[in-house]
Design a protein around this motif. Structure first.
Motif, PDB file in Angstrom:
ATOM      1  N   SER A 243       0.832  -1.195   0.000  1.00  0.00           N
ATOM      2  CA  SER A 243       0.000   0.000   0.000  1.00  0.00           C
ATOM      3  C   SER A 243       0.874   1.257   0.000  1.00  0.00           C
ATOM      4  O   SER A 243       2.009   1.249   0.502  1.00  0.00           O
ATOM      5  CB  SER A 243      -0.878   0.047   1.256  1.00  0.00           C
ATOM      6  N   ARG A 244       0.342   2.325  -0.539  1.00  0.00           N
ATOM      7  CA  ARG A 244       1.013   3.617  -0.452  1.00  0.00           C
ATOM      8  C   ARG A 244       1.242   3.973   1.024  1.00  0.00           C
ATOM      9  O   ARG A 244       0.323   3.888   1.842  1.00  0.00           O
ATOM     10  CB  ARG A 244       0.157   4.687  -1.125  1.00  0.00           C
ATOM     11  N   GLY A 245       2.474   4.321   1.367  1.00  0.00           N
ATOM     12  CA  GLY A 245       2.787   4.699   2.735  1.00  0.00           C
ATOM     13  C   GLY A 245       3.277   3.572   3.611  1.00  0.00           C
ATOM     14  O   GLY A 245       3.716   3.809   4.735  1.00  0.00           O
ATOM     15  N   ARG A 246       3.227   2.340   3.133  1.00  0.00           N
ATOM     16  CA  ARG A 246       3.673   1.199   3.957  1.00  0.00           C
ATOM     17  C   ARG A 246       5.193   1.194   4.107  1.00  0.00           C
ATOM     18  O   ARG A 246       5.721   0.927   5.191  1.00  0.00           O
ATOM     19  CB  ARG A 246       3.189  -0.115   3.325  1.00  0.00           C
ATOM     20  N   VAL A 247       5.910   1.432   3.002  1.00  0.00           N
ATOM     21  CA  VAL A 247       7.373   1.394   2.998  1.00  0.00           C
ATOM     22  C   VAL A 247       7.900   2.782   2.654  1.00  0.00           C
ATOM     23  O   VAL A 247       7.426   3.413   1.702  1.00  0.00           O
ATOM     24  CB  VAL A 247       7.900   0.350   1.990  1.00  0.00           C
ATOM     25  N   ALA A 248       8.885   3.241   3.402  1.00  0.00           N
ATOM     26  CA  ALA A 248       9.423   4.594   3.211  1.00  0.00           C
ATOM     27  C   ALA A 248      10.086   4.741   1.844  1.00  0.00           C
ATOM     28  O   ALA A 248      10.801   3.844   1.386  1.00  0.00           O
ATOM     29  CB  ALA A 248      10.438   4.902   4.313  1.00  0.00           C
ATOM     30  N   SER A 249       9.869   5.897   1.206  1.00  0.00           N
ATOM     31  CA  SER A 249      10.449   6.193  -0.104  1.00  0.00           C
ATOM     32  C   SER A 249      11.490   7.305  -0.053  1.00  0.00           C
ATOM     33  O   SER A 249      12.116   7.610  -1.064  1.00  0.00           O
ATOM     34  CB  SER A 249       9.345   6.600  -1.093  1.00  0.00           C
ATOM     35  N   GLY A 250      11.670   7.937   1.104  1.00  0.00           N
ATOM     36  CA  GLY A 250      12.530   9.114   1.227  1.00  0.00           C
ATOM     37  C   GLY A 250      13.996   8.777   1.418  1.00  0.00           C
ATOM     38  O   GLY A 250      14.411   7.637   1.232  1.00  0.00           O
ATOM     39  N   PRO A 251      14.773   9.797   1.795  1.00  0.00           N
ATOM     40  CA  PRO A 251      14.310  11.109   2.236  1.00  0.00           C
ATOM     41  C   PRO A 251      14.098  12.122   1.114  1.00  0.00           C
ATOM     42  O   PRO A 251      13.496  13.164   1.334  1.00  0.00           O
ATOM     43  CB  PRO A 251      15.436  11.588   3.154  1.00  0.00           C
ATOM     44  N   GLU A 255       6.880  10.585  -1.630  1.00  0.00           N
ATOM     45  CA  GLU A 255       5.896   9.891  -2.459  1.00  0.00           C
ATOM     46  C   GLU A 255       6.426   9.844  -3.877  1.00  0.00           C
ATOM     47  O   GLU A 255       6.517  10.879  -4.533  1.00  0.00           O
ATOM     48  CB  GLU A 255       4.538  10.611  -2.453  1.00  0.00           C
ATOM     49  N   GLY A 256       6.796   8.684  -4.372  1.00  0.00           N
ATOM     50  CA  GLY A 256       7.307   8.572  -5.727  1.00  0.00           C
ATOM     51  C   GLY A 256       6.210   8.797  -6.752  1.00  0.00           C
ATOM     52  O   GLY A 256       5.147   8.175  -6.685  1.00  0.00           O
ATOM     53  N   SER A 257       6.447   9.705  -7.694  1.00  0.00           N
ATOM     54  CA  SER A 257       5.498   9.982  -8.776  1.00  0.00           C
ATOM     55  C   SER A 257       4.089  10.248  -8.245  1.00  0.00           C
ATOM     56  O   SER A 257       3.118   9.645  -8.665  1.00  0.00           O
ATOM     57  CB  SER A 257       5.476   8.826  -9.793  1.00  0.00           C
ATOM     58  N   MET A 258       4.015  11.165  -7.287  1.00  0.00           N
ATOM     59  CA  MET A 258       2.731  11.572  -6.709  1.00  0.00           C
ATOM     60  C   MET A 258       1.970  10.379  -6.123  1.00  0.00           C
ATOM     61  O   MET A 258       0.744  10.271  -6.232  1.00  0.00           O
ATOM     62  CB  MET A 258       1.884  12.293  -7.756  1.00  0.00           C
ATOM     63  N   GLY A 259       2.735   9.468  -5.501  1.00  0.00           N
ATOM     64  CA  GLY A 259       2.125   8.331  -4.824  1.00  0.00           C
ATOM     65  C   GLY A 259       1.992   7.084  -5.663  1.00  0.00           C
ATOM     66  O   GLY A 259       1.625   6.021  -5.141  1.00  0.00           O
ATOM     67  N   LEU A 260       2.293   7.151  -6.951  1.00  0.00           N
ATOM     68  CA  LEU A 260       2.160   5.975  -7.814  1.00  0.00           C
ATOM     69  C   LEU A 260       3.177   4.900  -7.463  1.00  0.00           C
ATOM     70  O   LEU A 260       2.880   3.698  -7.499  1.00  0.00           O
ATOM     71  CB  LEU A 260       2.342   6.366  -9.278  1.00  0.00           C
ATOM     72  N   SER A 261       4.406   5.308  -7.152  1.00  0.00           N
ATOM     73  CA  SER A 261       5.510   4.368  -7.007  1.00  0.00           C
ATOM     74  C   SER A 261       5.784   4.021  -5.548  1.00  0.00           C
ATOM     75  O   SER A 261       5.853   4.908  -4.694  1.00  0.00           O
ATOM     76  CB  SER A 261       6.777   4.956  -7.646  1.00  0.00           C
ATOM     77  N   VAL A 262       5.936   2.734  -5.291  1.00  0.00           N
ATOM     78  CA  VAL A 262       6.267   2.241  -3.950  1.00  0.00           C
ATOM     79  C   VAL A 262       7.384   1.193  -4.065  1.00  0.00           C
ATOM     80  O   VAL A 262       7.633   0.644  -5.146  1.00  0.00           O
ATOM     81  CB  VAL A 262       5.038   1.616  -3.254  1.00  0.00           C
ATOM     82  N   ILE A 289       1.169  10.101   4.885  1.00  0.00           N
ATOM     83  CA  ILE A 289       0.330   8.935   4.580  1.00  0.00           C
ATOM     84  C   ILE A 289       0.993   7.748   5.266  1.00  0.00           C
ATOM     85  O   ILE A 289       2.036   7.253   4.838  1.00  0.00           O
ATOM     86  CB  ILE A 289       0.228   8.693   3.072  1.00  0.00           C
ATOM     87  N   THR A 290       0.427   7.333   6.394  1.00  0.00           N
ATOM     88  CA  THR A 290       1.041   6.285   7.199  1.00  0.00           C
ATOM     89  C   THR A 290       0.026   5.201   7.534  1.00  0.00           C
ATOM     90  O   THR A 290      -1.185   5.418   7.490  1.00  0.00           O
ATOM     91  CB  THR A 290       1.620   6.862   8.508  1.00  0.00           C
ATOM     92  N   LEU A 291       0.550   4.043   7.848  1.00  0.00           N
ATOM     93  CA  LEU A 291      -0.262   2.898   8.251  1.00  0.00           C
ATOM     94  C   LEU A 291       0.306   2.326   9.544  1.00  0.00           C
ATOM     95  O   LEU A 291       1.528   2.335   9.738  1.00  0.00           O
ATOM     96  CB  LEU A 291      -0.213   1.811   7.171  1.00  0.00           C
ATOM     97  N   PRO A 292      -0.529   1.802  10.436  1.00  0.00           N
ATOM     98  CA  PRO A 292       0.015   1.107  11.609  1.00  0.00           C
ATOM     99  C   PRO A 292       0.783  -0.132  11.158  1.00  0.00           C
ATOM    100  O   PRO A 292       0.371  -0.810  10.215  1.00  0.00           O
ATOM    101  CB  PRO A 292      -1.228   0.743  12.417  1.00  0.00           C
TER     102      PRO A 292
END
Length: 524
Positions: A243-251, A255-262, A289-292
Motif C-alpha cells: 500500500s502507499r505509505g507502507r514502505v518509506a520512499s525518502g528522504p 511519495e514517488g510519482s505523486m504516490g504511484l511508485s512504492v 500517509i502512514t499505516l500502523p
C-alpha cells in the motif's frame, strides 16, 4: 546520516520466523548435511539455489555457512549467468570486504549480532532506479545519469543495512522505469531466464531475473505501474506491491510519482517477502500517509477466513485477454474454490479515462522533476541524445502540463480509490490477470520505437496492474501457472488499503496448496 532504530520486537519476531521452517516443508538439518558433503568434496555451495533468504539466515546463525561463502556463491552465479545481463552497477568488492569482516568473527559473535540484525550476511541487491546507496552510482537506466553519484542512503537502504543485508549490486531497469521490460540503451537487454528470446518484464527486470535464475534469494524492487508484479509474473516469482505509505520512499521524495511508485521486493518464497516487509515497514520523518505496522510474519501461519473474491477477468479498455492468461485464472479459481473460498465475477466502476490521463501527467512530471534536478547539479541542460526516444518525448510533453492537470490527476486517483473502497465493502480480494498477454519477445516494448507501436504493446502489459498504483492499494502476483511453452503466467490479487497481511496469508495458503519452489529455469 540519520540512524534508523528498528523496533526490537519486530526484529526478534523476524529472528524467530527465520528459525521456523516447517511451514514450507524445509529441513535445515538436511540442508546442513548436504552442505557438509559439498564442503568435504571441495565443491562450491551446490545447494545455494535451493535456499531462500530465511533459510540462509538460519544457516548463518547456526554457523553452517559463512557470510563470505554466501557472497562468493552469489558472485559466482552473477558471473556464470552474465549473459542474462542483470547488473547495472557492480558492488561486488564492497560486498566481499563486508562479508570477509563478518566471516572473521566467531560463530557465537555473529549469532549474537544476529539478535538485532536477523539477515546479517545474506546477499542482496538494489534496483538501479530511485534508490540511493551512499557514495555509489544510481543510473536510473539513463545516459544522462550514468555517473550519478548518490551522497546519502535512502531510508529504505538504511533499513536493509540495519537488518544486516549485504548489498552486492544495483540491478537493471529500463530508462526511468518507463516500460514494462528490461531493455535500455545504457545497459542493454535483460533476458528472461525461462527463455532468453523473451522479456523479463519490468521495470524491476534485473531484480526479477537475478532471483528467478537463483543468483540471489530475493532483491529490492519498486512498482509505479506494475513494475514488481509484471516481472514477477513473467519470471515465476512472488511479487507484492505494498500500500502507499507502507514502505518509506525518502528522504528525497516521500511519495514517488505523486504516490504511484512504492518500494518492496521480489522473492521466490512468500515468507521472504513477509520478512522483508516486516523489517522495512513504517513511517519516516515527514511521512503523512502512514499505516500502523502489521504483523506480516504472523500472517504466514494465519489461515484465511472463507474469502469472497471478485474475479475481474477483462481488460479495462475492452481489449482481448490471451488464452494463457485465461487459463491461469481458471486454474486459480479451481484452486481457490477447492480451498473453500467464494469466487464470483464482479468489478468496480472506475473513472478509467481520467485516471490514465492523470497517470501520464504524474509520471512524466516526476521524470521532468528528476531531470531538472540533475541539470541543476551538473550546471548544464540535458541533451536529446542522452535519452531514449519515448522518454525524451515524455519530457517535452511534461513541460506543457499545468498545475490544474496535476490537481485533476490527483482527483481522478482519489475517485478511483473511493470506488475501490466501496467495492471492498462487499469483497475481500480481487483476482485478475497481471498482464493480458504472456511475456513478449525482446524488442516489442523498447523505448526507441514510434509511440503508437509502443502503446499497442504496452496496453497488453500494465493497465490492470496500474489501477492499484493510482489508488494506492496493495496487490501481488502469485506464480500459479506456466503455459505450454514453459513461460510463467502469474495471477494478481489485490486487497483493501493496508491489507498486506491478508494478502500474505492468502499467498501462503496458495504456496502450500500449489507449491512452486521446485520450478526453476534450465540455465545449463
Amino acid at each position: 546520516m540519520t540512524k534508523v532504530n528498528l523496533d526490537r520486537r519486530r526484529l526478534m519476531q523476524a529472528c524467530g520466523a527465520i528459525g521456523s521452517v516447517s511451514m514450507l516443508g524445509l529441513s535445515l538439518n538436511g540442508q546442513a548435511a548436504t552442505l557438509a558433503a559439498t564442503k568435504a568434496s571441495g565443491l562450491p555451495l551446490s545447494d545455494y539455489e535451493n535456499w531462500d533468504m530465511s533459510a540462509m539466515a538460519g544457516m548463518l546463525r547456526a554457523g553452517e555457512v559463512s557470510p563470505l561463502e554466501l557472497t562468493d556463491a552469489a558472485i559466482n552465479r552473477f558471473e556464470k549467468n552474465s549473459d542474462l545481463n542483470v547488473v547495472a552497477v557492480n558492488h561486488f568488492d564492497i560486498a566481499r570486504d563486508s562479508a570477509k569482516k563478518l566471516s572473521n568473527l566467531s560463530i557465537s559473535q555473529r549469532a549474537k549480532q544476529m539478535q538485532n540484525t536477523p539477515l546479517l550476511g545474506v546477499p542482496f541487491a538494489l534496483k538501479d532506479l530511485g534508490v540511493g546507496l551512499a557514495n555509489t552510482i544510481t543510473t536510473n537506466g539513463c545516459q544522462f545519469f550514468k555517473d550519478n553519484l548518490v551522497e546519502q542512503n535512502s531510508t529504505l537502504v538504511n533499513r536493509y543495512q540495519a537488518a544486516g543485508l549485504n548489498i552486492m549490486a544495483k540491478l537493471t531497469s529500463p530508462e526511468f522505469g518507463q516500460t514494462p521490460t528490461g531493455e535500455s540503451t545504457l545497459h542493454g537487454n535483460t533476458l528472461n531466464p525461462w527463455d532468453k528470446r523473451y522479456s523479463s518484464g519490468g521495470s524491476s527486470a534485473g531484480s526479477a531475473v537475478a532471483v528467478a535464475a537463483r543468483i540471489l534469494p530475493a532483491a529490492h524492487a519498486s512498482d509505479g505501474g506494475g513494475s514488481i508484479r509484471i516481472p514477477a509474473s513473467h519470471c515465476g516469482l512472488f511479487g507484492l506491491k505494498p500500500s502507499r505509505g507502507r514502505v518509506a520512499s525518502g528522504p528525497d521524495s516521500l511519495e514517488g510519482s505523486m504516490g504511484l511508485s512504492v518500494h518492496h521486493a521480489l522473492s521466490r518464497s512468500v515468507r521472504d517477502s513477509a520478512l522483508l516487509l516486516q523489517l522495512t515497514q513504517g513511517a519516516e520523518l515527514g511521512s503523512r500517509i502512514t499505516l500502523p505496522n502489521a504483523d506480516m510474519l504472523a500472517a504466514l501461519t494465519t489461515k484465511p477466513k472463507r474469502l469472497k473474491i471478485a474475479l475481474m477477468e477483462s481488460h479495462p479498455f475492452g481489449y482481448p485477454v490471451h488464452q494463457d492468461c485465461k487459463d491461469a485464472l481458471n486454474k486459480t479459481v479451481k484452486l481457490l474454490t477447492g480451498l473453500g473460498h467464494i469466487v464470483e465475477k464482479a468489478q468496480p466502476i472506475l473513472p478509467l479515462e481520467q485516471m490514465f490521463k492523470g497517470m501520464g501527467v504524474a509520471t512524466s512530471s516526476s521524470l521532468l522533476n528528476a531531470v531538472q534536478a540533475r541539470e541543476l547539479k551538473l550546471g548544464r541542460i540535458a541533451r536529446e541524445n542522452e535519452f531514449e526516444a519515448l522518454v525524451w518525448g515524455h519530457l517535452q510533453k511534461a513541460k506543457e502540463f499545468s498545475a490544474q492537470q496535476m490537481l485533476s490527476a490527483r482527483k481522478a486517483f482519489d475517485q478511483g480509490g473511493q470506488a475501490f473502497d466501496l467495492f471492498f465493502q462487499d469483497y475481500d480480494v480481487i483476482l485478475s490477470p497481471v498482464t493480458t498477454a504472456p511475456p513478449p519477445k525482446i524488442g516489442m516494448l523498447t523505448l526507441n520505437q514510434p509511440y503508437d507501436a509502443f502503446v499497442k504493446e504496452v496496453l497488453k502489459a500494465s493497465p490492470i496492474a496500474a489501477l492499484y498504483n493510482m489508488t494506492g492499494l496493495p496487490a501481488m502476483s502469485v506464480p500459479l501457472h506456466w503455459n505450454k511453452d514453459g513461460l510463467p503466467i502469474g495471477v494478481q490479487f489485490a486487497g483493501a488499503f493496508g491489507a498486506e497481511a491478508g494478502l500474505i496469508a492468502l499467498a501462503s495458503q496458495l504456496e502450500q496448496a500449489a507449491p512452486w519452489a521446485d520450478k526453476k529455469p534450465n540455465l545449463t
